[in-house]
Motif scaffolding. Structure first.
Motif, mmCIF file in Angstrom:
data_model
loop_
_atom_site.group_PDB
_atom_site.id
_atom_site.type_symbol
_atom_site.label_atom_id
_atom_site.label_comp_id
_atom_site.label_asym_id
_atom_site.label_seq_id
_atom_site.Cartn_x
_atom_site.Cartn_y
_atom_site.Cartn_z
ATOM 1 N N LEU A 46 1.125 -0.965 0.041
ATOM 2 C CA LEU A 46 0.237 -0.166 -0.313
ATOM 3 C C LEU A 46 0.880 1.428 0.266
ATOM 4 O O LEU A 46 0.479 2.338 -0.071
ATOM 5 N N SER A 47 2.106 1.224 0.236
ATOM 6 C CA SER A 47 2.978 2.666 0.208
ATOM 7 C C SER A 47 3.036 3.522 -0.220
ATOM 8 O O SER A 47 2.854 4.810 -1.133
ATOM 9 N N LEU A 53 -1.379 8.896 -4.842
ATOM 10 C CA LEU A 53 -2.369 9.494 -4.306
ATOM 11 C C LEU A 53 -2.490 10.686 -3.123
ATOM 12 O O LEU A 53 -2.888 11.384 -4.142
ATOM 13 N N LYS A 54 -1.265 10.514 -1.866
ATOM 14 C CA LYS A 54 -0.672 12.148 -1.149
ATOM 15 C C LYS A 54 -0.400 12.853 -2.803
ATOM 16 O O LYS A 54 -1.016 13.892 -2.576
ATOM 17 N N ASP A 55 0.319 12.343 -3.389
ATOM 18 C CA ASP A 55 1.485 13.532 -4.184
ATOM 19 C C ASP A 55 -0.277 13.427 -5.538
ATOM 20 O O ASP A 55 -0.051 15.171 -4.970
ATOM 21 N N MET A 71 -8.678 11.521 1.352
ATOM 22 C CA MET A 71 -10.002 11.620 0.406
ATOM 23 C C MET A 71 -10.531 13.060 0.729
ATOM 24 O O MET A 71 -11.070 13.241 -0.191
ATOM 25 N N LYS A 72 -10.812 13.520 2.003
ATOM 26 C CA LYS A 72 -11.745 14.489 1.154
ATOM 27 C C LYS A 72 -10.841 15.923 0.474
ATOM 28 O O LYS A 72 -11.415 16.365 0.185
ATOM 29 N N ILE A 73 -9.595 15.648 0.625
ATOM 30 C CA ILE A 73 -8.817 16.593 0.002
ATOM 31 C C ILE A 73 -8.724 16.081 -1.069
ATOM 32 O O ILE A 73 -9.225 17.151 -2.372
ATOM 33 N N MET A 74 -9.037 14.580 -1.760
ATOM 34 C CA MET A 74 -9.431 14.456 -3.538
ATOM 35 C C MET A 74 -11.004 14.560 -3.719
ATOM 36 O O MET A 74 -11.256 15.207 -4.440
ATOM 37 N N LEU A 75 -11.563 14.631 -2.791
ATOM 38 C CA LEU A 75 -13.082 15.916 -2.885
ATOM 39 C C LEU A 75 -13.045 17.424 -3.400
ATOM 40 O O LEU A 75 -13.905 17.105 -4.311
ATOM 41 N N GLU A 116 -8.257 8.266 -10.927
ATOM 42 C CA GLU A 116 -7.133 7.057 -11.428
ATOM 43 C C GLU A 116 -5.950 6.602 -10.309
ATOM 44 O O GLU A 116 -5.901 4.731 -10.195
ATOM 45 N N ALA A 117 -5.202 7.380 -9.476
ATOM 46 C CA ALA A 117 -4.423 6.891 -8.003
ATOM 47 C C ALA A 117 -5.773 5.992 -7.008
ATOM 48 O O ALA A 117 -4.389 5.222 -6.124
ATOM 49 N N PHE A 118 -7.336 6.392 -7.012
ATOM 50 C CA PHE A 118 -7.328 6.296 -6.096
ATOM 51 C C PHE A 118 -7.620 4.363 -5.765
ATOM 52 O O PHE A 118 -7.960 4.216 -5.280
ATOM 53 N N GLU A 119 -8.221 4.922 -8.210
ATOM 54 C CA GLU A 119 -8.440 3.198 -8.199
ATOM 55 C C GLU A 119 -7.072 2.533 -7.889
ATOM 56 O O GLU A 119 -7.514 1.416 -7.678
ATOM 57 N N LYS A 120 -5.381 2.692 -8.018
ATOM 58 C CA LYS A 120 -5.217 2.248 -7.512
ATOM 59 C C LYS A 120 -4.911 1.774 -6.018
ATOM 60 O O LYS A 120 -4.996 0.077 -6.151
ATOM 61 N N LEU A 121 -4.891 3.008 -5.518
ATOM 62 C CA LEU A 121 -5.202 2.143 -4.268
ATOM 63 C C LEU A 121 -5.660 1.408 -3.410
ATOM 64 O O LEU A 121 -5.175 0.113 -2.996
ATOM 65 N N VAL A 122 -7.185 0.893 -3.955
ATOM 66 C CA VAL A 122 -8.180 0.524 -3.880
ATOM 67 C C VAL A 122 -7.640 -0.976 -4.157
ATOM 68 O O VAL A 122 -8.317 -1.828 -3.573
ATOM 69 N N GLU A 123 -7.182 -1.008 -5.868
ATOM 70 C CA GLU A 123 -6.863 -2.246 -5.775
ATOM 71 C C GLU A 123 -5.800 -3.050 -5.139
ATOM 72 O O GLU A 123 -5.846 -3.952 -4.919
ATOM 73 N N HIS A 124 -5.030 -2.094 -4.969
ATOM 74 C CA HIS A 124 -3.762 -2.777 -3.914
ATOM 75 C C HIS A 124 -4.384 -2.690 -2.753
ATOM 76 O O HIS A 124 -4.171 -4.068 -2.053
#
Length: 129
Positions: A46-47, A53-55, A71-75, A116-124
């Motif tokens: 996950l790292s 996603l943070k970046d 997640m709040k920042i993403m929104l 897309e970065a969020f999708e990758k995080l969920v996948e991992h």
């Protein structure tokens, strides 16, 4: 159990545990080993996607940022191109991974990359579980 790597004179040490010879101490460390190995594997998986996603969201500058805050920042990032009107991106919960549906055509390029970065995080995360 003791850390055998501390015997070496290097800047970094390995963390190979050696038996101490005390049965009760060795048993405690042996029993705790599997959960810690699992946790280390999850962290490793996950790292990188979490860092990405943070970046992408800009959350990297927030001290001790939590996944909830990311997640709040993403929104907030998603609502910026819509003048703050989050309704315009048609964000909806979904039963399938990544558990959110979004109208990508309403997002700018940077926001698409964030999603897309969020999708990758969920996948991992699913793989690590």
């Amino acid at each position: 159990m003791g850390c055998g790597g501390s015997k070496k004179k290097e800047k970094k040490t390995d963390f190979e545990m050696e038996k101490t010879g005390s049965g009760s101490i060795d048993t405690v460390f042996e029993e705790a080993s599997a959960p810690f190995c699992t946790l280390a594997g999850v962290y490793k998986k996950l790292s990188k996607p979490l860092r990405t996603l943070k970046d992408k969201t800009g959350a990297i500058v927030v001290k001790d940022v939590t996944p909830e805050e990311i997640m709040k920042i993403m929104l907030c990032d998603f609502s910026a191109p819509c003048d703050g009107d989050i309704e315009k991106i048609e964000l909806k919960p979904d039963d399938d991974s990544p558990f959110l549906k979004i109208k990508k055509s309403s997002l700018n390029h940077e926001c698409v990359e964030i999603f897309e970065a969020f999708e990758k995080l969920v996948e991992h995360t699913a793989e690590a579980a």
